[in-house]
Design a protein around this motif. Structure first.
Motif, PDB file in Angstrom:
ATOM      1  N   ILE A  52       0.843  -1.203   0.000  1.00  0.00           N
ATOM      2  CA  ILE A  52       0.000   0.000   0.000  1.00  0.00           C
ATOM      3  C   ILE A  52       0.872   1.244   0.000  1.00  0.00           C
ATOM      4  O   ILE A  52       0.561   2.238  -0.649  1.00  0.00           O
ATOM      5  CB  ILE A  52      -1.016  -0.011   1.162  1.00  0.00           C
ATOM      6  CG1 ILE A  52      -1.975   1.185   1.058  1.00  0.00           C
ATOM      7  CG2 ILE A  52      -0.362   0.039   2.521  1.00  0.00           C
ATOM      8  CD1 ILE A  52      -3.308   0.794   0.564  1.00  0.00           C
ATOM      9  N   GLN A  53       2.015   1.183   0.681  1.00  0.00           N
ATOM     10  CA  GLN A  53       2.913   2.334   0.674  1.00  0.00           C
ATOM     11  C   GLN A  53       3.423   2.619  -0.729  1.00  0.00           C
ATOM     12  O   GLN A  53       3.516   3.761  -1.153  1.00  0.00           O
ATOM     13  CB  GLN A  53       4.109   2.074   1.591  1.00  0.00           C
ATOM     14  CG  GLN A  53       3.793   2.329   3.047  1.00  0.00           C
ATOM     15  CD  GLN A  53       4.905   1.847   3.940  1.00  0.00           C
ATOM     16  OE1 GLN A  53       6.030   1.648   3.493  1.00  0.00           O
ATOM     17  NE2 GLN A  53       4.601   1.661   5.199  1.00  0.00           N
TER      18      GLN A  53
ATOM     19  N   SER B 121       0.224   3.416  -3.407  1.00  0.00           N
ATOM     20  CA  SER B 121      -0.638   4.573  -3.207  1.00  0.00           C
ATOM     21  C   SER B 121      -0.047   5.804  -3.895  1.00  0.00           C
ATOM     22  O   SER B 121      -0.723   6.812  -4.038  1.00  0.00           O
ATOM     23  CB  SER B 121      -0.836   4.840  -1.713  1.00  0.00           C
ATOM     24  OG  SER B 121       0.408   5.041  -1.109  1.00  0.00           O
ATOM     25  N   ARG B 122       1.214   5.727  -4.336  1.00  0.00           N
ATOM     26  CA  ARG B 122       1.799   6.843  -5.057  1.00  0.00           C
ATOM     27  C   ARG B 122       1.311   6.883  -6.498  1.00  0.00           C
ATOM     28  O   ARG B 122       1.403   7.894  -7.156  1.00  0.00           O
ATOM     29  CB  ARG B 122       3.324   6.713  -5.060  1.00  0.00           C
ATOM     30  CG  ARG B 122       3.931   7.163  -3.764  1.00  0.00           C
ATOM     31  CD  ARG B 122       5.419   7.195  -3.897  1.00  0.00           C
ATOM     32  NE  ARG B 122       5.970   5.857  -3.904  1.00  0.00           N
ATOM     33  CZ  ARG B 122       7.217   5.578  -4.283  1.00  0.00           C
ATOM     34  NH1 ARG B 122       7.996   6.510  -4.707  1.00  0.00           N
ATOM     35  NH2 ARG B 122       7.652   4.332  -4.241  1.00  0.00           N
TER      36      ARG B 122
ATOM     37  N   ILE C  35      -6.891   1.980  -5.585  1.00  0.00           N
ATOM     38  CA  ILE C  35      -6.782   0.823  -4.700  1.00  0.00           C
ATOM     39  C   ILE C  35      -8.146   0.614  -4.071  1.00  0.00           C
ATOM     40  O   ILE C  35      -8.669   1.503  -3.403  1.00  0.00           O
ATOM     41  CB  ILE C  35      -5.713   1.058  -3.627  1.00  0.00           C
ATOM     42  CG1 ILE C  35      -4.355   1.238  -4.301  1.00  0.00           C
ATOM     43  CG2 ILE C  35      -5.659  -0.106  -2.662  1.00  0.00           C
ATOM     44  CD1 ILE C  35      -3.252   1.596  -3.348  1.00  0.00           C
ATOM     45  N   ILE C  36      -8.728  -0.537  -4.327  1.00  0.00           N
ATOM     46  CA  ILE C  36     -10.109  -0.734  -3.879  1.00  0.00           C
ATOM     47  C   ILE C  36     -10.196  -1.606  -2.643  1.00  0.00           C
ATOM     48  O   ILE C  36     -11.261  -1.743  -2.064  1.00  0.00           O
ATOM     49  CB  ILE C  36     -10.988  -1.326  -5.007  1.00  0.00           C
ATOM     50  CG1 ILE C  36     -10.370  -2.612  -5.549  1.00  0.00           C
ATOM     51  CG2 ILE C  36     -11.158  -0.315  -6.125  1.00  0.00           C
ATOM     52  CD1 ILE C  36     -11.276  -3.327  -6.508  1.00  0.00           C
ATOM     53  N   GLY C  37      -9.092  -2.195  -2.232  1.00  0.00           N
ATOM     54  CA  GLY C  37      -9.142  -3.011  -1.022  1.00  0.00           C
ATOM     55  C   GLY C  37      -7.750  -3.123  -0.435  1.00  0.00           C
ATOM     56  O   GLY C  37      -6.754  -3.094  -1.159  1.00  0.00           O
ATOM     57  N   GLU C  38      -7.701  -3.230   0.879  1.00  0.00           N
ATOM     58  CA  GLU C  38      -6.377  -3.274   1.505  1.00  0.00           C
ATOM     59  C   GLU C  38      -6.460  -4.072   2.792  1.00  0.00           C
ATOM     60  O   GLU C  38      -7.443  -4.005   3.527  1.00  0.00           O
ATOM     61  CB  GLU C  38      -5.919  -1.850   1.806  1.00  0.00           C
ATOM     62  CG  GLU C  38      -4.483  -1.717   2.216  1.00  0.00           C
ATOM     63  CD  GLU C  38      -4.269  -1.714   3.717  1.00  0.00           C
ATOM     64  OE1 GLU C  38      -3.147  -1.990   4.153  1.00  0.00           O
ATOM     65  OE2 GLU C  38      -5.245  -1.464   4.446  1.00  0.00           O
ATOM     66  N   VAL C  39      -5.439  -4.849   3.045  1.00  0.00           N
ATOM     67  CA  VAL C  39      -5.334  -5.489   4.353  1.00  0.00           C
ATOM     68  C   VAL C  39      -3.852  -5.590   4.688  1.00  0.00           C
ATOM     69  O   VAL C  39      -3.016  -5.846   3.826  1.00  0.00           O
ATOM     70  CB  VAL C  39      -6.032  -6.873   4.380  1.00  0.00           C
ATOM     71  CG1 VAL C  39      -5.392  -7.834   3.401  1.00  0.00           C
ATOM     72  CG2 VAL C  39      -6.036  -7.454   5.764  1.00  0.00           C
TER      73      VAL C  39
ATOM     74  N   ASP D 133      -9.079 -12.917   7.746  1.00  0.00           N
ATOM     75  CA  ASP D 133      -8.642 -11.545   7.512  1.00  0.00           C
ATOM     76  C   ASP D 133      -8.572 -11.217   6.023  1.00  0.00           C
ATOM     77  O   ASP D 133      -8.553 -10.054   5.644  1.00  0.00           O
ATOM     78  CB  ASP D 133      -7.257 -11.323   8.135  1.00  0.00           C
ATOM     79  CG  ASP D 133      -7.247 -11.659   9.608  1.00  0.00           C
ATOM     80  OD1 ASP D 133      -8.279 -11.407  10.247  1.00  0.00           O
ATOM     81  OD2 ASP D 133      -6.244 -12.173  10.107  1.00  0.00           O
TER      82      ASP D 133
ATOM     83  N   THR E 214     -10.851  -8.593   1.329  1.00  0.00           N
ATOM     84  CA  THR E 214     -10.091  -8.157   0.166  1.00  0.00           C
ATOM     85  C   THR E 214     -10.451  -8.973  -1.073  1.00  0.00           C
ATOM     86  O   THR E 214     -10.583  -8.434  -2.171  1.00  0.00           O
ATOM     87  CB  THR E 214      -8.591  -8.304   0.460  1.00  0.00           C
ATOM     88  OG1 THR E 214      -8.344  -7.761   1.750  1.00  0.00           O
ATOM     89  CG2 THR E 214      -7.767  -7.587  -0.554  1.00  0.00           C
TER      90      THR E 214
ATOM     91  N   ALA F  41     -12.331  -3.793   4.057  1.00  0.00           N
ATOM     92  CA  ALA F  41     -11.139  -3.744   3.202  1.00  0.00           C
ATOM     93  C   ALA F  41     -11.152  -2.481   2.367  1.00  0.00           C
ATOM     94  O   ALA F  41     -10.127  -1.817   2.189  1.00  0.00           O
ATOM     95  CB  ALA F  41     -11.092  -4.975   2.304  1.00  0.00           C
TER      96      ALA F  41
ATOM     97  N   ARG G 126     -10.378   0.529   4.590  1.00  0.00           N
ATOM     98  CA  ARG G 126      -8.961   0.597   4.946  1.00  0.00           C
ATOM     99  C   ARG G 126      -8.143   1.187   3.808  1.00  0.00           C
ATOM    100  O   ARG G 126      -7.245   1.992   4.023  1.00  0.00           O
ATOM    101  CB  ARG G 126      -8.443  -0.796   5.294  1.00  0.00           C
ATOM    102  CG  ARG G 126      -8.625  -1.173   6.746  1.00  0.00           C
ATOM    103  CD  ARG G 126      -7.723  -2.323   7.076  1.00  0.00           C
ATOM    104  NE  ARG G 126      -7.952  -3.460   6.203  1.00  0.00           N
ATOM    105  CZ  ARG G 126      -8.857  -4.420   6.449  1.00  0.00           C
ATOM    106  NH1 ARG G 126      -9.576  -4.378   7.538  1.00  0.00           N
ATOM    107  NH2 ARG G 126      -9.004  -5.413   5.623  1.00  0.00           N
ATOM    108  N   ALA G 127      -8.493   0.778   2.572  1.00  0.00           N
ATOM    109  CA  ALA G 127      -7.756   1.292   1.414  1.00  0.00           C
ATOM    110  C   ALA G 127      -7.928   2.798   1.323  1.00  0.00           C
ATOM    111  O   ALA G 127      -6.976   3.534   1.078  1.00  0.00           O
ATOM    112  CB  ALA G 127      -8.255   0.615   0.149  1.00  0.00           C
TER     113      ALA G 127
ATOM    114  N   LEU H  68      -5.077   5.740   1.730  1.00  0.00           N
ATOM    115  CA  LEU H  68      -4.825   6.734   0.701  1.00  0.00           C
ATOM    116  C   LEU H  68      -4.979   8.136   1.259  1.00  0.00           C
ATOM    117  O   LEU H  68      -4.281   9.062   0.856  1.00  0.00           O
ATOM    118  CB  LEU H  68      -5.808   6.528  -0.462  1.00  0.00           C
ATOM    119  CG  LEU H  68      -5.528   5.305  -1.323  1.00  0.00           C
ATOM    120  CD1 LEU H  68      -6.561   5.199  -2.430  1.00  0.00           C
ATOM    121  CD2 LEU H  68      -4.139   5.372  -1.911  1.00  0.00           C
TER     122      LEU H  68
ATOM    123  N   VAL I  36       3.793   7.183   4.134  1.00  0.00           N
ATOM    124  CA  VAL I  36       4.322   7.026   2.795  1.00  0.00           C
ATOM    125  C   VAL I  36       5.476   7.995   2.569  1.00  0.00           C
ATOM    126  O   VAL I  36       6.482   7.655   1.956  1.00  0.00           O
ATOM    127  CB  VAL I  36       3.201   7.231   1.771  1.00  0.00           C
ATOM    128  CG1 VAL I  36       3.766   7.165   0.372  1.00  0.00           C
ATOM    129  CG2 VAL I  36       2.132   6.182   1.963  1.00  0.00           C
TER     130      VAL I  36
END
Lengths: 297, 141
Positions: free
Chosen positions: A131-132, A135-136, A141-145, A156, A160, B98, B101-102, B106, B113
């Protein structure tokens, strides 16, 4: 003696660093064994599922599920050319060599190729490094864990995966790629991109060529059984990729820490030499001063 | 000797049980089912509940599964157990999580970041510095 003292503190600090890297190396080695164990434990489930799904698809050729690619392998023939979904699996922590960066570079290359072809991309990331990094970029990004720890739970990951499956079923995404590091052996981790959706047709010959036909008794129905199994199968594939990536992370960290310890050892040797030289130079100067002094008297 | 079949209970995370059995009871979505050896091939959806495995010595063992699928073959029974409690709305909630969180990640990308970027730049600068030093050393000798 000022130079010698400085060198001595430097040696001490490098020594401390070496102690830390050696400890991290050993921790990574033992964690890697655990992760490999989990990798093996997850295998029978996926294998069994593949068998059952293979049989189901064969016994019910008239019922086709959107997750399954038809035998001709032409997914885009129905005019759907939506975005491409990526599930990118990374580690949560750094200090594991080029593991994450190698994967990200591959994904970036792919992303650029898709952008040139006019296809959009949607990302789902697992792990905080991904994600780091992503995200640039402008890709949504539609989902993150993240923060899964060393023993990830399937629970968990469900969210996602669900996000991707929903969008796939809604027709917004035409295919989904799973990006992770495959564990080849301790020294080698291969950045891998696999097509998750639609599922590529299985090429197991014994399933296709079996002569006699038989079918299950279904409860409640074949369609429901098939879609449930497919869903679980996808989840188990992603779960396995996550577990495998963790094994890779630990292996890569172990190797990186080993080379760091070795480098620290080399550095200490060099510094020791410099220290001895400085000390000797100081003694020589002192001696010559004394001799000069004695001569003067 | 009593007739037996092989039973495997596996989940995505681990293998839960593997052994022989002479009788199995599981809770299907339509009610409890009992399986003896040489049962017809069957594919059953399970709901949360107990699975009872009786072996050839009449010892019973109980396993809890939170749902899944049972595949029955004449001499092999496989239970593909879910690794977690599943329901449609729980799944949807997880998906929503999820997504959220995204968005959050962001939204506050500045802190972590930027740190990551600064770190990357630092590493790059350090590498350049090292190269320069090496070049200098070579030039001197």
């Amino acid at each position: 003696m000022s130079g010698a003292k400085e060198i001595r503190t430097q040696i001490k600090s490098v020594n401390n660093t070496q102690k830390i890297t050696t400890a991290m190396e050993m921790v990574a080695a033992s964690k890697m064994r655990g992760a490999q164990q989990r990798m093996r434990q997850a295998q029978p489930y996926a294998e069994k599922m593949r068998q059952v799904i293979g049989h189901l698809a064969q016994a019910n050729p008239d019922y086709s599920h959107p997750f399954l690619q038809r035998g001709d392998g032409n997914a885009s023939s129905d005019g759907k050319s939506g975005a491409v979904g990526y599930i990118i699996i990374s580690s949560d922590r750094g200090l594991c060599g080029g593991l994450n960066n190698n994967l990200f570079r591959g994904v970036l290359r792919e992303l650029m190729a898709h952008r040139k072809a006019g296809e959009e991309a949607r990302l789902c990331t697992v792990g905080s490094k991904a994600i780091q990094f992503f995200s640039r970029l402008s890709a949504p990004i539609i989902g993150e864990v993240s923060q899964l720890g060393d023993t990830p739970r399937l629970q968990d990951l469900i969210g996602t995966i669900r996000v991707m499956m929903d969008q796939f079923e809604a027709g917004e995404i035409s295919r989904v790629l799973l990006c992770y590091n495959r564990f080849v052996n301790t020294m080698t981790q291969a950045p891998t991109m696999e097509q998750l959706l639609p599922l590529p047709p299985s090429d197991e010959p014994e399933l296709v060529e079996r002569g006699h036909t038989w079918d299950y008794i279904y409860e409640p129905s074949a369609e429901e059984a098939l879609s449930l199994l497919l869903e679980r199968y996808l989840e188990s594939l992603v779960y396995q990729a996550v577990v495998e990536n963790i094994a890779c992370e630990q292996a890569a960290r172990m190797v990186a820490m080993k080379s760091a310890s070795d480098n620290a050892g080399k550095l200490i040797d060099e510094l020791n030499l410099a220290y001895n030289k400085a000390r000797q130079a100081a003694i020589t100067t002192e001696l010559s001063e004394i001799v000069a002094g004695a001569e003067a008297v | 000797m009593a007739m037996t079949m092989h039973i495997d209970i596996v989940s995505a995370e681990e293998s839960i049980h593997s052994g022989t059995a002479s009788f199995i009871i599981a809770r299907a979505t339509g009610g409890e089912v009992g399986i003896y050896p040489r049962h017809l091939p069957m594919l059953v959806q399970l709901q949360a509940g107990e699975v009872t495995v009786r072996d050839e010595f009449d010892n019973e063992q109980f396993y809890y599964v939170s749902g899944g699928t049972m595949e029955v073959q004449p001499h092999v029974v496989t239970i593909l157990a879910d690794a977690a409690v599943r329901a449609k709305d729980i799944d949807e909630a997880a998906a929503e999580d999820a997504r959220r969180r995204a968005e959050e990640a962001l939204a506050n990308r500045t802190s972590e970041v930027d740190y990551a970027r600064a770190q990357a730049e630092l590493i790059e600068a350090a590498a350049q510095l090292r190269t320069i030093q090496k070049l200098r050393k070579n030039a001197r000798s």
